[in-house]
Enzyme design. Structure first.
Site, PDB file in Angstrom:
ATOM      1  N   PHE A  46       0.853  -1.190   0.000  1.00 46.82           N
ATOM      2  CA  PHE A  46       0.000   0.000   0.000  1.00 46.82           C
ATOM      3  C   PHE A  46       0.883   1.232   0.000  1.00 46.82           C
ATOM      4  O   PHE A  46       1.785   1.382   0.838  1.00 46.82           O
ATOM      5  CB  PHE A  46      -0.888   0.003   1.248  1.00 46.82           C
ATOM      6  N   ASP A  77     -17.133 -10.136   6.340  1.00 44.95           N
ATOM      7  CA  ASP A  77     -16.819  -8.897   7.050  1.00 44.95           C
ATOM      8  C   ASP A  77     -17.995  -7.931   6.945  1.00 44.95           C
ATOM      9  O   ASP A  77     -18.920  -8.122   6.158  1.00 44.95           O
ATOM     10  CB  ASP A  77     -15.535  -8.270   6.482  1.00 44.95           C
ATOM     11  N   GLU A 103     -35.222 -40.077   6.243  1.00 45.19           N
ATOM     12  CA  GLU A 103     -34.410 -38.856   6.259  1.00 45.19           C
ATOM     13  C   GLU A 103     -35.185 -37.692   5.635  1.00 45.19           C
ATOM     14  O   GLU A 103     -35.119 -36.554   6.101  1.00 45.19           O
ATOM     15  CB  GLU A 103     -33.096 -39.084   5.511  1.00 45.19           C
TER      16      GLU A 103
END
Ligand code: DGJ
Length: 730
Positions: A280, A526, A606
């Site tokens: 960066f 996030d 199931e």
């Protein structure tokens, strides 16, 4: 008033319902951090101490005062070259390569409402729900202005912080490091809680004592990553789920980040969260402004669960924007673990038929429907429907699925390109690469340069052409590799903003679309992504037992309503483990529920279990997603995983538990409940027993004896408004 300025003392005070945050402009003009913690009205500048510290520099403006040092004082936004030798929040380089920023207070403004950030996700709030404080710091010599933004959501007990850096000079400057927030503590002995992991095993909790030096973690992968979540908790030693002091920082950003927790020579602690300085180096021309994504801060004096609940509320009510956030979501069945690449249109229609008979609401056609993609080596970038494989057009397939009474969803991976694709053959330069160097491959795919508008536009048009072919109810947005070949210092940031720009356009063009984020499971789990998608596929690991840990770690910051969790087949495809249908269902019900299997391979029994599971999930979905979530055990340490959700009125609770370890002649295991009314009487649905809230919270309930490993239990408690006859008071 959430934000108060005291002009005599030059103190800024930010109040939330239960917390206070304070800072002060000192006589030299530096912005010092005074306090963050329990609510107080007192000016906290008395916490500052001054002493002549050897080898701690004194700013020139301090004159001959050797007791004033930025190396020892708590600061709001420490920068490089000021005589503070701890980790710093900001590093700016000028055209001559000099790295220096000496920031002094210039002005401030208090506004109603919450600030927003151009091109970046951020906490949002109605005008009356939040206030903004903007403090301007400036360095006349470096010709830079730093605008510190604080958003105060009083009722939510959260404070957000972001930073805008302005080049006020005539030449170019370069931002070499920029944190979103710094928290300095003049005292305290802390543990750092971080959430580490790997593909298919994300967000494991690690709690480490912070000794002298720095604990640092982050991502340099271009995404927030499976390896470390962009979040951290600083907890005083001894803090538990229900008691003790802890601070959280959550980055609202989906790219490279860095977190540094440092204990300095004077036993003070500094916590920084922001952009990763590696890879960066952001050039800023004259007059330009750079925005650092925001961090959400929160504080709890009542332990970790309360801190988590504050984040859950904030994410549900002030980060997620989708109209689905508080709605019941469709129970889905996904073709990935059902068929992987091996499907046709008929396979999808068969899934839809089975879905309809089982009570599943939606079929999702995962990877493999476009170009000539029958494995993961080709076609990313060519978003044209493979009509041969589907046996007709997408519109026809959607109609066939809808005819079964089932919704339709589709998988996409817009950021990627395979070298074996028409897109790459036409535009090889659109893939991220360092000129003259062959790119790093991962899953045999390359990353498209989403920092470039023409690249985004081309993919956007292709994706819209697909989505316009019929009523598509849901999109799963995947991202299956990390970034490499970072050819410029602005790329990692501009790439993420490009992704956000694409998502913003997608969400505004298709407001009814339910978007699920995904990055090889939870590699981009996030708060940035949650601004666009109200749910994220939590992990590619669907093993119920591993999932108890993954979902436990995820729950420290993120509410269950955003965690994609599905029941899959056994033996589990990732671990080979066999667990019962019930156990898989109980675990998946701590998330947005669905299935990841081929029902045609299941027995009638199931299938009946699926019908029952869906009924149960739908009955409790609102409680699960909107209730208050409590962790009741630590699945990394304890023999059970247990958690519960309680309704806002505390009159209804769902408790879930899964046995993780069994042994012969095992001691009884008790689960102690939380968040109930101590004096209320609760009826447990299955047993018909009545308990007082106090009894449930202090003595707990014993789990029934087990008959096999990995047994799971669900207990439903409802408050009896009038104490029932069965309840004998003693
Ligand atoms: C990774 C995802 O997490 C899976 O669910 C699946 O969509 C595959 N990618 C498809 O390639």
């Amino acid at each position: 008033m959430a934000i108060i300025y005291h002009p005599n003392k030059k103190i800024f005070t930010l109040h939330t319902a239960h917390t206070t945050y304070q800072m002060q402009v000192d006589p030299l003009g530096y912005l010092l951090h005074l306090y963050y913690g329990d609510k107080t009205n007192s000016p906290m500048d008395y916490v500052l101490t001054y002493a002549d510290r050897g080898f701690s520099g004194n700013p020139y403006a301090a004159g001959m005062d050797r007791t004033y040092s930025l190396d020892a004082l708590p600061q709001e936004y420490p920068s490089i070259g000021t005589g503070d030798y701890r980790n710093i929040a900001l590093n700016i380089k000028n055209e001559k390569g000099v790295e220096s920023a000496d920031l002094l207070f210039k002005s401030y403004e208090i506004r109603s409402g919450k600030y927003q950030l151009q091109g970046l996700p951020a906490v949002w709030a109605d005008k009356e729900e939040a206030q903004t404080l903007e403090i301007v710091l400036a360095d006349e010599n470096a010709q830079v202005e730093v605008h510190l933004l604080y958003g105060v959501l009083e009722e939510n007990d959260v404070i957000t912080r972001s930073v805008q850096i302005k080049n006020t000079g005539t030449g170019q400057i370069t931002i070499e490091k920029a944190a979103a927030a710094c928290l300095d503590f003049v005292q305290g002995d802390f543990d750092v809680l971080r959430f580490y992991g790997k593909h298919a095993m994300e967000r494991n909790l690690e709690r480490t004592s912070l000794g002298h030096g720095t604990i640092a973690f982050g991502s340099r992968r271009g995404t927030s990553s499976h390896q470390y979540n962009p979040a951290v908790i600083l907890a005083e030693k001894g803090t538990t789920e229900t008691a003790g002091i802890c601070y959280g920082m959550l980055f609202v950003y989906s790219g490279n980040f860095s977190c540094e927790a440092e204990k300095d020579q004077f036993n003070q602690t500094r916590l920084l969260l922001g952009l990763n300085e590696e890879l960066f180096s952001y050039p800023l021309a004259k007059g330009e402004t750079f925005t650092v994504p925001e961090v959400i801060l929160s504080y709890s004096a009542d332990g970790l669960s309360a801190l988590s609940q504050q984040y859950h509320n904030c994410i549900r009510n002030h980060v997620c924007r989708s109209k689905y956030v508080h709605m019941q979501r469709p129970v889905l069945i996904n073709s990935w673990e059902a068929a992987y690449f091996d499907f046709t249109g008929d396979t999808i229609v068969d899934l839809a038929k089975e879905a309809a008979s089982l009570g599943i609401d939606m079929v999702v056609m995962d990877d493999g429907w476009f170009g000539k993609r029958n494995d993961d080596n080709s076609s990313l970038g060519d978003w044209q429907v493979n009509e041969k494989k589907l046996g007709g057009s997408l519109a026809e397939l959607i109609t066939r699925v809808h005819n079964q009474g089932v919704k339709f969803g589709i998988w996409i991976e817009p950021e990627m390109v395979n070298e074996d694709s028409d897109l790459y053959r036409a535009h090889p330069d659109w893939a991220i690469q360092i000129p003259g160097k062959k790119p790093v491959r991962s899953r045999n795919q390359l990353l498209l340069d989403f920092s470039r508008k023409e690249v985004r536009d081309c993919v956007f048009d292709q994706i819209c052409a697909v989505l316009d072919q019929g009523k598509i109810d849901y999109v799963k947005w995947d991202m299956n590799r990390s970034m490499a070949d970072v050819y410029a210092g602005n790329l990692s940031y501009d790439y993420v903003l490009g992704v956000y720009n694409f998502m913003e356009r997608l969400c505004s063009r298709y407001p009814d679309l339910l978007l699920e984020g995904c990055s090889g499971g939870g590699g981009r789990f996030d708060a940035g992504m949650l601004y666009y998608s109200p749910q994220i596929w939590c992990s590619d690991n669907t093993d119920a037992i591993n999932r108890t840990r993954i979902q436990y770690g995820t729950s420290f910051f993120y509410p269950v309503s955003v965690m994609g969790a599905h029941v899959s087949a056994v033996p589990n495809h990732q671990t080979g483990r066999v667990t019962s249908f019930h156990t898989r269902g109980v675990t998946a019900m701590a998330g947005t529920f669905g299935y990841e299997l081929n029902p045609a391979l299941l027995s009638d029994e199931e299938k009946q279990q699926i019908r029952e599971q869906i009924k149960t999930y739908k009955k409790y979905e609102t409680l699960i997603n909107e209730g208050t979530y409590w962790r009741l055990s630590d699945p990394f340490m304890d023999e059970i995983a247990a958690w519960m959700t309680v309704s806002e009125e505390q009159n209804h609770a769902l408790v879930s538990a899964v046995r993780l370890r069994v042994e012969a002649n095992q001691a009884a295991v008790y689960v102690r409940l939380r968040g109930l009314k101590p004096d209320a009487v609760y009826l447990e649905e299955q047993s018909g027993r009545q308990y007082s809230g106090a009894a449930l919270m202090h003595a707990g309930i014993p789990l029934p004896p087990f008959t096999r490993e990995y047994e799971a239990y669900q207990f439903v408690f409802t408050e009896l408004k009038e104490a029932g006859a069965l309840y004998e008071k003693v």
